[in-house]
Design a protein around this motif. Structure first.
Motif, PDB file in Angstrom:
ATOM      1  N   HIS A   1       0.840  -1.207   0.000  1.00 44.32           N
ATOM      2  CA  HIS A   1       0.000   0.000   0.000  1.00 44.32           C
ATOM      3  C   HIS A   1       0.876   1.258   0.000  1.00 44.32           C
TER       4      HIS A   1
ATOM      5  N   HIS B   1       3.337   8.040   4.248  1.00 40.91           N
ATOM      6  CA  HIS B   1       2.099   8.616   4.797  1.00 40.91           C
ATOM      7  C   HIS B   1       1.508   7.751   5.913  1.00 40.91           C
ATOM      8  N   ASP B   2       1.592   6.424   5.784  1.00 40.18           N
ATOM      9  CA  ASP B   2       1.001   5.532   6.789  1.00 40.18           C
ATOM     10  C   ASP B   2       2.056   4.868   7.663  1.00 40.18           C
TER      11      ASP B   2
ATOM     12  N   LYS C   1       0.926   3.531  10.844  1.00 39.85           N
ATOM     13  CA  LYS C   1       0.232   2.228  10.865  1.00 39.85           C
ATOM     14  C   LYS C   1       1.256   1.103  10.988  1.00 39.85           C
TER      15      LYS C   1
ATOM     16  N   ASP D   1      -3.190   7.948  -2.042  1.00 39.30           N
ATOM     17  CA  ASP D   1      -3.714   6.993  -1.053  1.00 39.30           C
ATOM     18  C   ASP D   1      -5.062   6.436  -1.527  1.00 39.30           C
TER      19      ASP D   1
ATOM     20  N   HIS E   1      -6.248   2.542  -2.605  1.00 36.83           N
ATOM     21  CA  HIS E   1      -7.444   1.860  -2.085  1.00 36.83           C
ATOM     22  C   HIS E   1      -8.358   1.438  -3.241  1.00 36.83           C
TER      23      HIS E   1
END
Ligand SMILES: [Fe+2]
Ligand SMILES: [Fe+2]
Length: 275
Positions: free
Chosen positions: A109, A139-140, A143, A224, A228
């Motif tokens: 991702h 960006h993530d 996470k 992003d 998705h």
């Protein structure tokens, strides 16, 4: 922005440093007098990174007529700014090795978001900007940290968000009292990333609230959403939203973004395999 770093860090443990080679390269690349042979010698001390550079320079993306095994040649093909970007990308991969299936999906991702963000920037803003690749890649990162440090809490939360399509930040707030955007922001500060990176990481779910770098945050948001939309790193597709503030910030239509997405998704899929 909230500043209760201690509280968050006490839950996730200490954040990993960037590998040595990345820090040294960043330092040497700041010197305008640095020579290609000096950079080659430095990179060659790290066989894994050398292999990464050779793989990328020889990937279909750069369309070489003959494969090269010379690092100096690779530097010329990729350009020094790209070397810096790649060093950071692979440094991050090494700081957070993907062990579980979910971690590998997360890496997919992140890379696909980086590639979409980079290509969208070129199409929408009329020129490539290497730093946007990094913003997308990171960006993530919050996470990733949460997945590795609190897997028993965070995996079910990710599953719920994936299977119901619910926004992740409210779920995180409810369960953890902080979000992956805050963790990412703290890590970006810790690693001394530029202010654009820090801001885009913090505001990638709501670029309309960003006091500056709102275009950068919006570009990451669109990258992003495309990741998705095409399910690159997700168990299922998540359709691009009907109304999205980033479109207004960048003065671009939903249709244009989706048609660009359709045009570039194949090269993103190909490039993904190289990372
Ligand atoms: Fe996010
Ligand atoms: Fe994301």
């Amino acid at each position: 922005m909230r500043a209760d770093v201690q509280k968050i860090l006490s839950r996730v443990g200490s954040l990993p440093p960037l590998p040595d080679i990345v820090l040294k390269l960043q330092e040497r690349l700041r010197d305008p007098e640095v020579s290609l042979s000096e950079l080659s010698t430095l990179v060659m001390k790290d066989p894994a990174f050398t292999a990464d550079i050779l793989r990328i320079a020889n990937s279909p993306f750069y369309g070489l007529s003959r494969p090269t095994s010379s690092l100096t040649q690779c530097f010329l093909i990729l350009g020094l700014r790209n070397i810096q970007t790649l060093a950071l990308a692979f440094g991050i991969k090494r700081a957070f090795p993907s062990r579980s299936f979910k971690e590998r999906l997360m890496w997919r991702h992140s890379v696909s978001t980086a590639l979409f963000t980079h290509l969208l920037t070129r199409e929408i803003k009329g020129g490539p900007r290497e730093e946007l690749f990094i913003y997308g890649l990171l960006h993530d990162i919050g996470k990733t940290v949460l997945l590795q440090s609190l897997p028993e809490l965070y995996e079910p939360l990710l599953d719920e968000s994936y299977s119901t399509g619910k926004e992740i930040c409210p779920l995180e707030k409810e369960l953890l009292e902080f979000t992956h955007t805050e963790i990412g922001y703290f890590l970006a500060q810790e690693w001394n990333l530029d202010e654009g990176a820090q801001t885009a990481i913090f505001f990638h779910h709501n670029p309309e609230l960003s006091p500056k770098f709102s275009e950068e945050s919006a570009l990451v948001r669109l990258g992003d959403l495309l990741s998705h939309h095409y399910a690159l790193g997700f168990p299922q597709e998540n359709p691009f939203p009907e109304a999205e503030p980033s479109l207004g910030i960048l003065n671009v239509t939903r249709e244009r973004v989706l048609s660009l997405g359709d045009r570039i998704v194949e090269s993103v899929r190909q490039e993904l395999e190289v990372f």
